[in-house]
Scaffold this motif. Structure first.
Motif, PDB file in Angstrom:
ATOM      1  N   GLU A   6       0.830  -1.200   0.000  1.00 16.70           N
ATOM      2  CA  GLU A   6       0.000   0.000   0.000  1.00 16.70           C
ATOM      3  C   GLU A   6       0.866   1.251   0.000  1.00 16.70           C
ATOM      4  O   GLU A   6       1.990   1.257   0.510  1.00 16.70           O
ATOM      5  N   SER A   7       0.302   2.316  -0.543  1.00 12.72           N
ATOM      6  CA  SER A   7       0.965   3.614  -0.501  1.00 12.72           C
ATOM      7  C   SER A   7      -0.086   4.703  -0.574  1.00 12.72           C
ATOM      8  O   SER A   7      -1.222   4.448  -0.955  1.00 12.72           O
ATOM      9  N   GLY A   8       0.324   5.906  -0.171  1.00 14.74           N
ATOM     10  CA  GLY A   8      -0.547   7.058  -0.347  1.00 14.74           C
ATOM     11  C   GLY A   8      -1.195   7.599   0.899  1.00 14.74           C
ATOM     12  O   GLY A   8      -1.899   8.603   0.841  1.00 14.74           O
ATOM     13  N   GLY A   9      -0.993   6.971   2.024  1.00 12.76           N
ATOM     14  CA  GLY A   9      -1.580   7.511   3.247  1.00 12.76           C
ATOM     15  C   GLY A   9      -0.857   8.764   3.695  1.00 12.76           C
ATOM     16  O   GLY A   9       0.116   9.199   3.084  1.00 12.76           O
ATOM     17  N   GLY A  10      -1.362   9.360   4.767  1.00 14.60           N
ATOM     18  CA  GLY A  10      -0.723  10.554   5.294  1.00 14.60           C
ATOM     19  C   GLY A  10      -1.706  11.452   6.003  1.00 14.60           C
ATOM     20  O   GLY A  10      -2.767  11.018   6.452  1.00 14.60           O
ATOM     21  N   LEU A  11      -1.340  12.717   6.063  1.00 20.32           N
ATOM     22  CA  LEU A  11      -2.140  13.716   6.760  1.00 20.32           C
ATOM     23  C   LEU A  11      -2.869  14.591   5.757  1.00 20.32           C
ATOM     24  O   LEU A  11      -2.265  15.034   4.766  1.00 20.32           O
ATOM     25  N   ALA A  12      -4.140  14.815   6.000  1.00 22.41           N
ATOM     26  CA  ALA A  12      -4.936  15.703   5.162  1.00 22.41           C
ATOM     27  C   ALA A  12      -5.794  16.587   6.047  1.00 22.41           C
ATOM     28  O   ALA A  12      -6.149  16.195   7.166  1.00 22.41           O
ATOM     29  N   GLN A  13      -6.122  17.749   5.536  1.00 20.30           N
ATOM     30  CA  GLN A  13      -7.022  18.636   6.261  1.00 20.30           C
ATOM     31  C   GLN A  13      -8.459  18.255   5.971  1.00 20.30           C
ATOM     32  O   GLN A  13      -8.758  17.650   4.927  1.00 20.30           O
ATOM     33  N   PRO A  14      -9.369  18.570   6.869  1.00 21.49           N
ATOM     34  CA  PRO A  14     -10.793  18.342   6.570  1.00 21.49           C
ATOM     35  C   PRO A  14     -11.173  19.008   5.251  1.00 21.49           C
ATOM     36  O   PRO A  14     -10.798  20.153   4.987  1.00 21.49           O
ATOM     37  N   MET A  82     -10.068   9.399  -2.096  1.00 23.32           N
ATOM     38  CA  MET A  82     -10.824   9.888  -0.962  1.00 23.32           C
ATOM     39  C   MET A  82     -10.918  11.414  -1.041  1.00 23.32           C
ATOM     40  O   MET A  82      -9.887  12.102  -0.952  1.00 23.32           O
ATOM     41  N   ASN A  83     -12.114  11.906  -1.233  1.00 24.86           N
ATOM     42  CA  ASN A  83     -12.359  13.343  -1.304  1.00 24.86           C
ATOM     43  C   ASN A  83     -13.231  13.794  -0.135  1.00 24.86           C
ATOM     44  O   ASN A  83     -13.850  12.962   0.539  1.00 24.86           O
ATOM     45  N   SER A  84     -13.272  15.079   0.073  1.00 18.85           N
ATOM     46  CA  SER A  84     -14.089  15.655   1.154  1.00 18.85           C
ATOM     47  C   SER A  84     -13.846  14.922   2.468  1.00 18.85           C
ATOM     48  O   SER A  84     -14.797  14.541   3.176  1.00 18.85           O
ATOM     49  N   LEU A  85     -12.600  14.740   2.791  1.00 16.72           N
ATOM     50  CA  LEU A  85     -12.243  13.972   3.981  1.00 16.72           C
ATOM     51  C   LEU A  85     -12.749  14.637   5.252  1.00 16.72           C
ATOM     52  O   LEU A  85     -12.799  15.873   5.363  1.00 16.72           O
ATOM     53  N   LYS A  86     -13.098  13.794   6.213  1.00 22.13           N
ATOM     54  CA  LYS A  86     -13.599  14.234   7.505  1.00 22.13           C
ATOM     55  C   LYS A  86     -12.701  13.669   8.603  1.00 22.13           C
ATOM     56  O   LYS A  86     -12.076  12.624   8.418  1.00 22.13           O
ATOM     57  N   PRO A  87     -12.669  14.314   9.755  1.00 20.69           N
ATOM     58  CA  PRO A  87     -11.859  13.764  10.856  1.00 20.69           C
ATOM     59  C   PRO A  87     -12.227  12.312  11.190  1.00 20.69           C
ATOM     60  O   PRO A  87     -11.348  11.520  11.558  1.00 20.69           O
ATOM     61  N   GLU A  88     -13.485  11.956  11.026  1.00 24.21           N
ATOM     62  CA  GLU A  88     -13.901  10.586  11.335  1.00 24.21           C
ATOM     63  C   GLU A  88     -13.406   9.565  10.319  1.00 24.21           C
ATOM     64  O   GLU A  88     -13.597   8.362  10.501  1.00 24.21           O
ATOM     65  N   ASP A  89     -12.773  10.011   9.242  1.00 26.77           N
ATOM     66  CA  ASP A  89     -12.134   9.090   8.306  1.00 26.77           C
ATOM     67  C   ASP A  89     -10.756   8.659   8.796  1.00 26.77           C
ATOM     68  O   ASP A  89     -10.129   7.783   8.189  1.00 26.77           O
ATOM     69  N   GLN A 116      -1.591   4.608   7.438  1.00 26.68           N
ATOM     70  CA  GLN A 116      -2.306   5.538   8.307  1.00 26.68           C
ATOM     71  C   GLN A 116      -2.848   6.712   7.496  1.00 26.68           C
ATOM     72  O   GLN A 116      -2.122   7.329   6.705  1.00 26.68           O
ATOM     73  N   VAL A 117      -4.110   7.016   7.723  1.00 34.33           N
ATOM     74  CA  VAL A 117      -4.739   8.219   7.179  1.00 34.33           C
ATOM     75  C   VAL A 117      -5.213   9.044   8.356  1.00 34.33           C
ATOM     76  O   VAL A 117      -5.978   8.553   9.196  1.00 34.33           O
ATOM     77  N   THR A 118      -4.744  10.274   8.432  1.00 31.41           N
ATOM     78  CA  THR A 118      -5.132  11.186   9.504  1.00 31.41           C
ATOM     79  C   THR A 118      -5.726  12.437   8.891  1.00 31.41           C
ATOM     80  O   THR A 118      -5.110  13.068   8.024  1.00 31.41           O
ATOM     81  N   VAL A 119      -6.922  12.770   9.330  1.00 31.74           N
ATOM     82  CA  VAL A 119      -7.600  13.969   8.842  1.00 31.74           C
ATOM     83  C   VAL A 119      -7.739  14.929  10.019  1.00 31.74           C
ATOM     84  O   VAL A 119      -8.463  14.670  10.975  1.00 31.74           O
ATOM     85  N   SER A 120      -7.013  16.020   9.925  1.00 34.76           N
ATOM     86  CA  SER A 120      -6.968  16.967  11.036  1.00 34.76           C
ATOM     87  C   SER A 120      -6.519  18.325  10.533  1.00 34.76           C
ATOM     88  O   SER A 120      -5.728  18.432   9.593  1.00 34.76           O
ATOM     89  N   SER A 121      -7.012  19.358  11.186  1.00 39.83           N
ATOM     90  CA  SER A 121      -6.582  20.711  10.856  1.00 39.83           C
ATOM     91  C   SER A 121      -5.434  21.140  11.763  1.00 39.83           C
ATOM     92  O   SER A 121      -4.885  22.237  11.614  1.00 39.83           O
TER      93      SER A 121
END
Length: 121
Positions: A6-14, A82-89, A116-121
């Motif tokens: 797998e590849s492509g995980g990381g940190l994204a903003q809401p 994955m679009n329109s990511l939310k913290p609950e993702d 790991q996928v982390t969605v946080s501001s």
């Protein structure tokens, strides 16, 4: 034996986007369904999206309209956009492939190591 990388995980903003990829390699007869599961801390692993070898897809209600799944059969690779990511993702996302190692073997589930996928501001 099959390896899923797998590849492509990381940190994204809401509201942001990420794209996960999972490539299958090794010796096998065929790959049936491929998909993505996720597991958040303290929760059970759940199906996010799946796709058959023929391209039929299914999604968890929580991601419908936001996530898309696709696969390249020639590359034995599945993608999760994955679009329109939310913290609950936020979760560890696992690739899954249902594989027949030979033409006389039943289908068997293989799993990636997780990303790991982390969605946080």
């Amino acid at each position: 034996q099959v390896q899923l990388v797998e590849s492509g995980g990381g940190l994204a903003q809401p509201g942001g986007s990420l794209r996960l990829s999972c490539a299958a390699s090794g010796s096998f007869f065929s790959i049936n369904a491929m998909g993505w599961y996720r597991q958040a801390p303290g929760k059970q692993r759940e199906l996010v999206a799946g796709i058959t070898s023929g391209g039929t897809t299914n999604f968890a209600d929580s991601v419908k309209g936001r996530f898309t799944i696709s696969r390249d059969n020639a590359k034995n690779t599945v993608y999760l956009q994955m679009n329109s990511l939310k913290p609950e993702d936020t979760a560890v996302y696992y690739c899954n492939a249902v594989v027949r190692d030979s033409d006389h073997d039943p289908p068997f589930d293989y799993w990636g190591q997780g990303t790991q996928v982390t969605v946080s501001s």
